[in-house]
Design a protein around this motif. Structure first.
Motif, PDB file in Angstrom:
ATOM      1  N   VAL A   1      14.071   1.003  -8.293  1.00 47.73           N
ATOM      2  CA  VAL A   1      13.817   2.015  -9.319  1.00 47.73           C
ATOM      3  C   VAL A   1      13.117   3.226  -8.714  1.00 47.73           C
ATOM      4  CG1 VAL A   1      12.549   2.493 -11.454  1.00 47.73           C
ATOM      5  CG2 VAL A   1      13.787   0.349 -11.201  1.00 47.73           C
ATOM      6  N   VAL A   2      12.173   2.995  -7.816  1.00 42.80           N
ATOM      7  CA  VAL A   2      11.490   4.108  -7.152  1.00 42.80           C
ATOM      8  C   VAL A   2      12.485   4.927  -6.336  1.00 42.80           C
ATOM      9  CG1 VAL A   2       9.787   4.700  -5.393  1.00 42.80           C
ATOM     10  CG2 VAL A   2       9.220   3.034  -7.138  1.00 42.80           C
ATOM     11  N   VAL A   3      13.389   4.280  -5.660  1.00 48.97           N
ATOM     12  CA  VAL A   3      14.417   4.995  -4.885  1.00 48.97           C
ATOM     13  C   VAL A   3      15.283   5.832  -5.829  1.00 48.97           C
ATOM     14  CG1 VAL A   3      16.485   4.683  -3.484  1.00 48.97           C
ATOM     15  CG2 VAL A   3      14.422   3.386  -2.957  1.00 48.97           C
TER      16      VAL A   3
ATOM     17  N   ARG B   1       2.037   1.777  -3.528  1.00 45.82           N
ATOM     18  CA  ARG B   1       0.947   2.282  -4.374  1.00 45.82           C
ATOM     19  C   ARG B   1       0.704   3.765  -4.146  1.00 45.82           C
ATOM     20  NH1 ARG B   1      -1.791  -2.798  -2.716  1.00 45.82           N
ATOM     21  NH2 ARG B   1      -1.415  -4.255  -4.414  1.00 45.82           N
ATOM     22  N   ARG B   2       0.745   4.200  -2.879  1.00 40.80           N
ATOM     23  CA  ARG B   2       0.575   5.626  -2.586  1.00 40.80           C
ATOM     24  C   ARG B   2       1.707   6.451  -3.198  1.00 40.80           C
ATOM     25  NH1 ARG B   2      -0.941   3.744   2.498  1.00 40.80           N
ATOM     26  NH2 ARG B   2       1.116   4.233   3.332  1.00 40.80           N
ATOM     27  N   LEU B   3       2.920   5.935  -3.103  1.00 37.99           N
ATOM     28  CA  LEU B   3       4.067   6.638  -3.661  1.00 37.99           C
ATOM     29  C   LEU B   3       3.974   6.736  -5.180  1.00 37.99           C
ATOM     30  CD1 LEU B   3       6.743   8.034  -3.215  1.00 37.99           C
ATOM     31  CD2 LEU B   3       7.849   5.803  -3.221  1.00 37.99           C
ATOM     32  N   ILE B   4       3.556   5.666  -5.841  1.00 36.00           N
ATOM     33  CA  ILE B   4       3.368   5.703  -7.292  1.00 36.00           C
ATOM     34  C   ILE B   4       2.278   6.710  -7.654  1.00 36.00           C
ATOM     35  CG2 ILE B   4       2.574   4.370  -9.299  1.00 36.00           C
ATOM     36  CD1 ILE B   4       5.434   3.790  -8.544  1.00 36.00           C
ATOM     37  N   GLY B   5       1.207   6.774  -6.883  1.00 30.29           N
ATOM     38  CA  GLY B   5       0.157   7.758  -7.120  1.00 30.29           C
ATOM     39  C   GLY B   5       0.675   9.179  -6.999  1.00 30.29           C
ATOM     40  N   ARG B   6       1.529   9.422  -6.030  1.00 33.48           N
ATOM     41  CA  ARG B   6       2.110  10.753  -5.869  1.00 33.48           C
ATOM     42  C   ARG B   6       3.058  11.079  -7.021  1.00 33.48           C
ATOM     43  NH1 ARG B   6       2.950   9.893   0.579  1.00 33.48           N
ATOM     44  NH2 ARG B   6       0.799  10.365   1.123  1.00 33.48           N
ATOM     45  N   LEU B   7       3.803  10.088  -7.473  1.00 34.11           N
ATOM     46  CA  LEU B   7       4.698  10.308  -8.611  1.00 34.11           C
ATOM     47  C   LEU B   7       3.906  10.578  -9.889  1.00 34.11           C
ATOM     48  CD1 LEU B   7       7.495   7.661  -7.982  1.00 34.11           C
ATOM     49  CD2 LEU B   7       7.700  10.148  -7.823  1.00 34.11           C
ATOM     50  N   ILE B   8       2.767   9.901 -10.054  1.00 30.54           N
ATOM     51  CA  ILE B   8       1.911  10.159 -11.219  1.00 30.54           C
ATOM     52  C   ILE B   8       1.423  11.607 -11.182  1.00 30.54           C
ATOM     53  CG2 ILE B   8      -0.345   9.630 -12.250  1.00 30.54           C
ATOM     54  CD1 ILE B   8       0.189   6.676 -11.515  1.00 30.54           C
ATOM     55  N   TYR B   9       1.052  12.101 -10.010  1.00 31.64           N
ATOM     56  CA  TYR B   9       0.633  13.492  -9.870  1.00 31.64           C
ATOM     57  C   TYR B   9       1.786  14.439 -10.206  1.00 31.64           C
ATOM     58  CZ  TYR B   9      -1.286  17.725  -7.832  1.00 31.64           C
ATOM     59  OH  TYR B   9      -1.733  18.997  -7.644  1.00 31.64           O
TER      60      TYR B   9
ATOM     61  N   SER C   1       0.822  -1.215   0.000  1.00 30.15           N
ATOM     62  CA  SER C   1       0.000   0.000   0.000  1.00 30.15           C
ATOM     63  C   SER C   1       0.858   1.267   0.000  1.00 30.15           C
ATOM     64  CB  SER C   1      -0.953   0.008   1.187  1.00 30.15           C
ATOM     65  OG  SER C   1      -0.231   0.001   2.404  1.00 30.15           O
ATOM     66  N   SER C   2       1.984   1.271   0.696  1.00 31.97           N
ATOM     67  CA  SER C   2       2.847   2.457   0.694  1.00 31.97           C
ATOM     68  C   SER C   2       3.463   2.672  -0.690  1.00 31.97           C
ATOM     69  CB  SER C   2       3.941   2.331   1.752  1.00 31.97           C
ATOM     70  OG  SER C   2       4.766   1.217   1.472  1.00 31.97           O
TER      71      SER C   2
END
Length: 131
Positions: free
Chosen positions: A45-47, A8-16, A5-6
């Motif tokens: 990759v996210v890091v 997914r939230r981070l990917i959502g913020r990156l999409i924004y 879930s964390s």
């Protein structure tokens, strides 16, 4: 991963964030395809993306208040670059003066047989956006 879930939230913020940082759009979109089946490679990759964003705070869309008003479009493609599907990734950017107003990066729907065919499709997409 135990708790996705964390991520997914981070990917959502990156999409924004891609609204003002189009240079990370493709990578974030590609990562968003794996939110169901995450691996440690995706976390790495996210890091790397977060380190890049932290290291380049001045990079982003610049909307100039003083520039000549003329419409300009740029188109590009990367033939058969998707290692999963062998499809081509095309993209374009539209400017009014020095200000970026529209952009897109997308895998083409079909596999192209030549770079000429890919270039034609990319230019057709760009012309449609300009119109």
């Amino acid at each position: 991963m135990e708790d996705a879930s964390s991520f997914r939230r981070l990917i959502g913020r990156l999409i924004y964030l891609t609204n003002t940082r189009p240079n990370i759009t493709y990578v974030v979109q590609h990562l968003s395809q794996f939110v169901v089946a995450l691996t440690s490679a995706h976390q790495q990759v996210v890091v790397q993306i977060l380190k890049y964003i932290k290291g380049s705070p001045g990079v982003g869309i610049f909307l100039s208040a003083v520039s000549k008003i003329h419409l300009k479009g740029i188109s590009d493609f990367d033939w058969a670059s998707c290692i999963d599907t062998k499809r081509t990734i095309t993209g374009y950017a539209m400017y009014i003066g020095d200000s970026l107003i529209s952009w897109k990066s997308k895998k083409q729907a079909t596999v192209s047989r030549s770079s000429s065919e890919v270039e034609y499709r990319a230019l057709a997409c760009t012309i449609c956006e300009l119109q």
